[in-house]
Design an enzyme around this catalytic site. Sequence first.
Site, PDB file in Angstrom:
ATOM      1  N   GLU A   1      79.204 -18.174 -15.189  1.00 55.34           N
ATOM      2  CA  GLU A   1      79.273 -19.174 -16.243  1.00 55.34           C
ATOM      3  C   GLU A   1      78.181 -20.236 -16.155  1.00 55.34           C
ATOM      4  O   GLU A   1      77.841 -20.713 -15.061  1.00 55.34           O
ATOM      5  CB  GLU A   1      80.623 -19.890 -16.192  1.00 55.34           C
TER       6      GLU A   1
ATOM      7  N   ASP B   1      79.761 -27.498 -15.082  1.00 59.16           N
ATOM      8  CA  ASP B   1      79.714 -28.219 -16.348  1.00 59.16           C
ATOM      9  C   ASP B   1      80.340 -29.609 -16.222  1.00 59.16           C
ATOM     10  O   ASP B   1      80.343 -30.372 -17.184  1.00 59.16           O
ATOM     11  CB  ASP B   1      80.454 -27.426 -17.434  1.00 59.16           C
TER      12      ASP B   1
ATOM     13  N   GLU C   1      81.009 -17.985 -19.834  1.00 57.57           N
ATOM     14  CA  GLU C   1      80.699 -19.006 -20.824  1.00 57.57           C
ATOM     15  C   GLU C   1      79.213 -19.328 -20.726  1.00 57.57           C
ATOM     16  O   GLU C   1      78.669 -19.503 -19.631  1.00 57.57           O
ATOM     17  CB  GLU C   1      81.531 -20.268 -20.595  1.00 57.57           C
TER      18      GLU C   1
ATOM     19  N   ARG D   1      77.615 -22.466 -12.554  1.00 53.65           N
ATOM     20  CA  ARG D   1      76.794 -23.668 -12.685  1.00 53.65           C
ATOM     21  C   ARG D   1      77.686 -24.724 -13.307  1.00 53.65           C
ATOM     22  O   ARG D   1      78.155 -24.581 -14.432  1.00 53.65           O
ATOM     23  CB  ARG D   1      75.556 -23.394 -13.543  1.00 53.65           C
TER      24      ARG D   1
END
Length: 653
Positions: A527, A496, A549, A494
Site C-alpha cells: 500500500e 499514510d 491502496e 508506506r
Amino acid sequence: MSTMTPHSPRARGRLGLAAALIAGGAAAAVPTSAAAGTAGHGAAAPDPDFGPNVTFVDESWSTDEINEFLDSVNDEEEFSQARHQVFFEPGTYGSAAGADDPTTAENIVNAELGYYESVDGLGAAPGDVLINGAIHVEPHVECPDTPWACQGPGSLTRFWRSMGNLAFDPIQRPTAEDAARPFPAGVAAPHQMRFAVSQAAPLRRVDIRGDLTVFGRFGEYASGGYLANSRVAGTVQTGSQQQWYTRDSSVGTWDGGVWNMVFSGVDGAPATDFGPSADGGPVGVKTSLPTTPATREKPFLYRDDDGELRVFAPHARTGTRGPNWSIDEAAGESLSLDDFYVAQAGRDTAASINRQLRAGKHLILTPGVYELADPIRVKNPDTVVLGLGYASLTPTDGNAALVTADVPGIQIAGITVDANVPESEVLVQVGKKCPPSWTGGHGRRHGHPVADPADPTTLTDVFVRVGGPWTGKAVTSIEVNSDHVLLDHVWAWRADHGNGVGWEENTGAHGVVVNGDHVTATGLFVEHYQEEQTIWNGEDGRTVFYQSELPYDPPSQEAWTDGDRLGYASYRVADHVRRHEAVGLGVYSYFWNGVDIRTDSAIRTPTGTGISFRSMTSVFLNGSGGINHVVNDEGDPAVGSFAAPQVVSYPTD
C-alpha cells in the site's frame, strides 16, 4: 504477592505481574520471562532467557491475575516501541459454565488484544491450550454516545497484533473503560468472539469452538485480514470487512463480504460468485479455490512431553486443503532450542547475531526494536528466523535490515521492519540481485541451480513500514531475487499517517519487487508506494489474494506519472513475462489533496496463453480522481461514490 520461589517461571511471571500492579500497571515493568523449565515437567532443561518482554502464563495463575496482566500490556499506542509476547502453557484457563450468557459468566478469561502483542499457546495442538473466554479486538470508539454514527476510523488502524495455537470456547463481554460506556463495543452474542482487525493482524492455528465476528458491533469500517490453518466451528461474520483472505481452514458458515473475499483450501467456504449476478441480484465478491497451490505454515514454539521448549518448523506442501495441526515427522522438523540463538534488543547487534548465524544457529528475535548498522545475513540453508511479539528491525546506516543468500529452505517469520534514514535501497532482500548484464537488463535470472521447489525460502507474517514510527526512506521494501520463494501474509506499507509522513518525507518507490522465478504469494498486501506497488519480473509467478491502496498523497498528476501514462499501476507484470497467474485482486484509490489524479490501470500485464487473472476489482474509496481501468484497458472507471467495477477474468478469452 506469590509465595513461590523466584526460580520457577510461574513465580517469575506472577512476580512480574505483582510488580506491574504495584507500579500502577506500567507496561515497561510488566513482562518477565521464564528462565527455568516449567514446574511439574520433571527434569526438563531450563528455558533460555527470553528477556523482559516475554511472559509465560500457566494454570497456577487465577483468571483475575490473567485478565489484569493482559490488560496491563494491551494499551500500547499505535507507534509505540514496546513489544509483548505472551505464551500460555498447556492447560485449561477459565470456566465454561456461563457460556450461554456472557453477561453473567464468571471466572472467564476476558481481555482485549493490543498493538504489538502476540498471544500464543505452547501446546502441540491448539486444543492443548483451551481458553474459556475471549481475547478480542474492538474498533476505536470515536463517538461513545452514538457509535453507530461514527463508522471511521473503527478498525481501519487495528494493526500489528496476533494470536496462534490456541483453542477458544468463546465467552466475551466488555472490558475496562469499555464496560462503562453507554453502548459498549465489546458486547458479543453467546458463543461468539470478536476480532475486528485490519492488516498485519493474523489468526493462525486457532480452534474457535463457536462463532467469530471480524467487524465492530456497530458496523465500523474494517480493512482486514488474514486467517490460516484454523477451524471456526460456527459462523464467521464479516460485516463491514472490505476484504479478507482465508487459507487452509475449516469454517461452519461464512456470512458476508464487501469487495474481495478470497478462500483457498477452505472446508465450508462459500461458492465463487465474483461478478455480476445472472438474475440481476447483488454483485458477487467471493472467490473460492479448492486448494492452495503452495503453503508452508509458520514455525512456532511448543512444549514437548518432557517439558522442553522446542520450535516446530513445518515442511512446505502443495495442493493443500483444510487445517493441518500435525507435528509428526511428515509434517515438519522439531528443533531443539539448543540449536537457536535467542537475541535480545539492546544487547545484540547485527554483528553478534551474524556470528551466531555463521556458526549454524537458527535465530529467535525476542520482542523489541533492533537498531542495525548492518543487515542480518542469513546464509545457511534451512535456517529458521522467528520473531516473537512483533520484534522489529530498523537499519541505521542506509543498509538493508535483513538479507538472505541464494540457498533453499530459509524460513523468516514474525518480523516487522521499519525504514529509517539515510535511505535504504532495499529493506528485505531474498537472494542476490544479478547485474543487468547477466539478466538481459530486467534484474532476474534464467534459472537458479540451488533453488529447491520442495523446500522454498518462505517469508511469513513479514511486515514492512516506511514512515509511521519515524521518518523512513527506502526505494524498495521487499526484493525477491531467488527462485522458488513463498510469501505468505506480507504487508508492505508506506505510511499514510503517523510520524514522518509526507510526499517528500517517507519516500518509497516500490513495496514488493519479484525478480525470481516460481515465486508464490498467498495473502499479499502492498500500500501507498509512490510508483508501482508491486512489480513482477520473474516467470511463473502466482498470487492468491492481493490488497492494495494507491498513494493518498500525490501533490499533482505531474508528480505521479509513469512516462506517457497517467499514474502508476499497483500490480505490474513486466512486459517480458510470459507466464503469470493471479486471483482475487483489489486495488483502491483515495487521492486526498483535492486534485483530479488518475491512474490509467490498477493492474498492468502482458497478454498471452500463459497469463491468467481472475476476480479483479478497483474501488474508489473517497477523495478525488480515481482509477480509469481495472486491468490494462478493461473495466469501468472507479471514480466517485464508492464505485467498484469488476473484471471476472483477463484475458477475456
